[in-house]
Write a protein that holds these residues in place. Structure first.
Motif, PDB file in Angstrom:
ATOM      1  N   ASP A   7     -12.624  -5.032 -10.703  1.00 12.84           N
ATOM      2  CA  ASP A   7     -13.894  -4.728 -11.345  1.00 12.84           C
ATOM      3  C   ASP A   7     -14.753  -3.818 -10.471  1.00 12.84           C
ATOM      4  N   LEU A   8     -14.707  -4.053  -9.150  1.00 11.71           N
ATOM      5  CA  LEU A   8     -15.452  -3.189  -8.235  1.00 11.71           C
ATOM      6  C   LEU A   8     -14.916  -1.764  -8.266  1.00 11.71           C
ATOM      7  N   LEU A   9     -13.599  -1.634  -8.271  1.00 18.87           N
ATOM      8  CA  LEU A   9     -12.992  -0.305  -8.327  1.00 18.87           C
ATOM      9  C   LEU A   9     -13.403   0.418  -9.604  1.00 18.87           C
ATOM     10  N   LYS A  10     -13.362  -0.289 -10.722  1.00 14.20           N
ATOM     11  CA  LYS A  10     -13.755   0.318 -11.991  1.00 14.20           C
ATOM     12  C   LYS A  10     -15.223   0.720 -11.958  1.00 14.20           C
ATOM     13  N   HIS A  11     -16.067  -0.134 -11.362  1.00 17.17           N
ATOM     14  CA  HIS A  11     -17.490   0.176 -11.255  1.00 17.17           C
ATOM     15  C   HIS A  11     -17.709   1.494 -10.514  1.00 17.17           C
ATOM     16  N   TRP A  12     -17.038   1.649  -9.365  1.00 20.76           N
ATOM     17  CA  TRP A  12     -17.243   2.861  -8.574  1.00 20.76           C
ATOM     18  C   TRP A  12     -16.616   4.077  -9.249  1.00 20.76           C
ATOM     19  N   ARG A  13     -15.484   3.894  -9.914  1.00 18.65           N
ATOM     20  CA  ARG A  13     -14.858   5.021 -10.611  1.00 18.65           C
ATOM     21  C   ARG A  13     -15.777   5.512 -11.725  1.00 18.65           C
ATOM     22  N   GLU A  14     -16.356   4.579 -12.479  1.00 21.68           N
ATOM     23  CA  GLU A  14     -17.252   4.974 -13.567  1.00 21.68           C
ATOM     24  C   GLU A  14     -18.566   5.531 -13.022  1.00 21.68           C
ATOM     25  N   ALA A  15     -19.030   4.990 -11.888  1.00 22.26           N
ATOM     26  CA  ALA A  15     -20.261   5.506 -11.282  1.00 22.26           C
ATOM     27  C   ALA A  15     -20.090   6.956 -10.857  1.00 22.26           C
ATOM     28  N   ARG A  16     -18.872   7.308 -10.464  1.00 22.39           N
ATOM     29  CA  ARG A  16     -18.590   8.685 -10.054  1.00 22.39           C
ATOM     30  C   ARG A  16     -18.102   9.543 -11.226  1.00 22.39           C
ATOM     31  N   ASN A  17     -18.042   8.929 -12.418  1.00 21.40           N
ATOM     32  CA  ASN A  17     -17.620   9.657 -13.621  1.00 21.40           C
ATOM     33  C   ASN A  17     -16.242  10.281 -13.440  1.00 21.40           C
ATOM     34  N   VAL A  18     -15.306   9.464 -12.935  1.00 18.81           N
ATOM     35  CA  VAL A  18     -13.943   9.920 -12.668  1.00 18.81           C
ATOM     36  C   VAL A  18     -12.984   9.109 -13.545  1.00 18.81           C
ATOM     37  N   SER A  19     -12.043   9.776 -14.179  1.00 20.37           N
ATOM     38  CA  SER A  19     -11.053   9.074 -14.998  1.00 20.37           C
ATOM     39  C   SER A  19      -9.983   8.453 -14.111  1.00 20.37           C
ATOM     40  N   GLN A  20      -9.223   7.525 -14.674  1.00 16.47           N
ATOM     41  CA  GLN A  20      -8.116   6.931 -13.928  1.00 16.47           C
ATOM     42  C   GLN A  20      -7.113   8.003 -13.528  1.00 16.47           C
ATOM     43  N   LEU A  21      -6.893   8.964 -14.404  1.00 15.88           N
ATOM     44  CA  LEU A  21      -5.944  10.041 -14.097  1.00 15.88           C
ATOM     45  C   LEU A  21      -6.438  10.877 -12.925  1.00 15.88           C
ATOM     46  N   ASP A  22      -7.712  11.279 -12.970  1.00 10.00           N
ATOM     47  CA  ASP A  22      -8.250  12.114 -11.899  1.00 10.00           C
ATOM     48  C   ASP A  22      -8.285  11.367 -10.572  1.00 10.00           C
ATOM     49  N   LEU A  23      -8.643  10.073 -10.619  1.00 11.63           N
ATOM     50  CA  LEU A  23      -8.661   9.292  -9.393  1.00 11.63           C
ATOM     51  C   LEU A  23      -7.257   9.175  -8.825  1.00 11.63           C
ATOM     52  N   GLY A  24      -6.276   8.953  -9.703  1.00  7.03           N
ATOM     53  CA  GLY A  24      -4.899   8.853  -9.248  1.00  7.03           C
ATOM     54  C   GLY A  24      -4.422  10.138  -8.595  1.00  7.03           C
ATOM     55  N   LEU A  25      -4.785  11.267  -9.192  1.00  6.85           N
ATOM     56  CA  LEU A  25      -4.382  12.555  -8.634  1.00  6.85           C
ATOM     57  C   LEU A  25      -4.995  12.767  -7.250  1.00  6.85           C
ATOM     58  N   GLU A  26      -6.286  12.431  -7.102  1.00  8.58           N
ATOM     59  CA  GLU A  26      -6.961  12.610  -5.822  1.00  8.58           C
ATOM     60  C   GLU A  26      -6.423  11.649  -4.764  1.00  8.58           C
ATOM     61  N   ALA A  27      -6.073  10.441  -5.197  1.00  8.40           N
ATOM     62  CA  ALA A  27      -5.604   9.420  -4.247  1.00  8.40           C
ATOM     63  C   ALA A  27      -4.085   9.449  -4.062  1.00  8.40           C
ATOM     64  N   ASN A  28      -3.432  10.366  -4.776  1.00  5.80           N
ATOM     65  CA  ASN A  28      -1.977  10.525  -4.667  1.00  5.80           C
ATOM     66  C   ASN A  28      -1.218   9.290  -5.155  1.00  5.80           C
ATOM     67  N   VAL A  29      -1.711   8.686  -6.241  1.00  7.80           N
ATOM     68  CA  VAL A  29      -1.010   7.588  -6.904  1.00  7.80           C
ATOM     69  C   VAL A  29      -1.070   7.862  -8.404  1.00  7.80           C
ATOM     70  N   SER A  30      -0.341   7.086  -9.193  1.00  8.69           N
ATOM     71  CA  SER A  30      -0.337   7.306 -10.631  1.00  8.69           C
ATOM     72  C   SER A  30      -1.557   6.678 -11.292  1.00  8.69           C
ATOM     73  N   ALA A  31      -1.919   7.226 -12.448  1.00  9.28           N
ATOM     74  CA  ALA A  31      -3.008   6.639 -13.236  1.00  9.28           C
ATOM     75  C   ALA A  31      -2.627   5.220 -13.656  1.00  9.28           C
ATOM     76  N   ARG A  32      -1.344   4.985 -13.861  1.00  9.15           N
ATOM     77  CA  ARG A  32      -0.862   3.649 -14.229  1.00  9.15           C
ATOM     78  C   ARG A  32      -1.170   2.647 -13.112  1.00  9.15           C
ATOM     79  N   HIS A  33      -0.977   3.088 -11.861  1.00  2.97           N
ATOM     80  CA  HIS A  33      -1.244   2.192 -10.743  1.00  2.97           C
ATOM     81  C   HIS A  33      -2.745   1.895 -10.641  1.00  2.97           C
ATOM     82  N   ILE A  34      -3.588   2.900 -10.885  1.00  3.63           N
ATOM     83  CA  ILE A  34      -5.037   2.678 -10.891  1.00  3.63           C
ATOM     84  C   ILE A  34      -5.398   1.660 -11.963  1.00  3.63           C
TER      85      ILE A  34
END
Length: 256
Positions: A7-34
């Motif tokens: 829930d904390l991860l989702k909170h910060w991802r949404e606070a930064r207006n970043v999609s799961q796909l974009d976060l995965g790309l930046e963090a070098n993991v899959s959107a599925r893993h996020i």
């Protein structure tokens, strides 16, 4: 706020207006893993928590919260300036404050409390009825302090409403900053902005001290690679004269 890592991860991802796909790309993991991390179907490693915190630009204190929620020990701490390893930092702060004389300069924490000030800043603060350890936002709201001496108080208050809200948003929400912004906004009420707003190169604060008005603009700087919780939030404000009268008066003081 929840203490569950997903829930904390989702909170910060949404606070930064970043999609799961974009976060995965930046963090070098899959959107599925996020997605699995957010739903609790996967547990992060300590390195993954730190990686995601860095990508999302989560403040250091909040990264500790992420680590704790994931079952790990804190990775960041707040040090006192008198600790041995902070000696170069303390020296750098003193150097910046002293070298800025005869102009005012001060060190502020994230809630705009004055931590250190040079000689000229302390003189100016005394004239304003303030001292080191005073809080500039609270003083901006106190009718007996800054509103009584700042000629363009409404202009500065409106500027700080936006600044405090932006600062809170960057931190993922801060009740104190939001509360101060709300109080300033309430004080402003339906006051219309100055028609000249936006036409100036920079907004100067005009302090009326007896028969004299001193006018300043300022710059804010931070330690770009700070890993200490407190140090990462500190800012050094350097005030500069915005007109010849202010410049001449300050330079007449000498080197402090």
């Amino acid at each position: 706020m929840t203490t569950q890592f997903g829930d904390l991860l989702k909170h910060w991802r949404e606070a930064r207006n970043v999609s799961q796909l974009d976060l995965g790309l930046e963090a070098n993991v899959s959107a599925r893993h996020i997605s699995f991390l957010e739903t609790g179907r996967a547990r992060p490693s300590r390195a993954m928590v730190l990686n995601l915190g860095s990508v999302l630009e989560v403040p250091r204190g909040a990264r500790n919260t992420l680590l704790h929620a994931a079952g790990f020990a804190p990775g960041y701490r707040a040090r006192d300036l008198d600790e041995a390893e902070m000696a170069p930092i303390a020296a750098a702060l003193d150097w910046m404050l002293t070298r800025h004389l005869p102009y005012p300069a001060m060190v502020l924490d994230r809630r705009w409390t004055i931590l250190r000030a040079n000689t000229t800043a302390r003189m100016l603060l005394a004239q304003l009825g303030l001292a080191e350890n005073a809080n500039l936002i609270e003083a901006l709201l106190d009718t007996h302090l800054l509103p009584a001496v700042i000629e363009n108080w409404e202009e500065m208050a409106r500027h700080f409403v936006h600044r405090l809200r932006a600062q809170s948003a960057h931190m993922g929400g801060d009740d104190w900053l939001d509360g101060m912004a709300a109080q300033l906004a309430a004080r402003l009420g339906d006051t219309a902005p100055d028609p000249a707003a936006g036409t100036q190169a920079i907004i100067a604060t005009r302090y009326r001290l007896g028969e004299t008005t001193l006018s300043f603009f300022s710059t804010l700087s931070q330690f770009s690679t700070a890993e200490d919780i407190a140090l990462a939030d500190w800012q050094i404000e350097h005030l500069f004269p915005a007109d010849e009268t202010t410049r001449a008066m300050l330079e007449g003081l000498g080197g402090g």
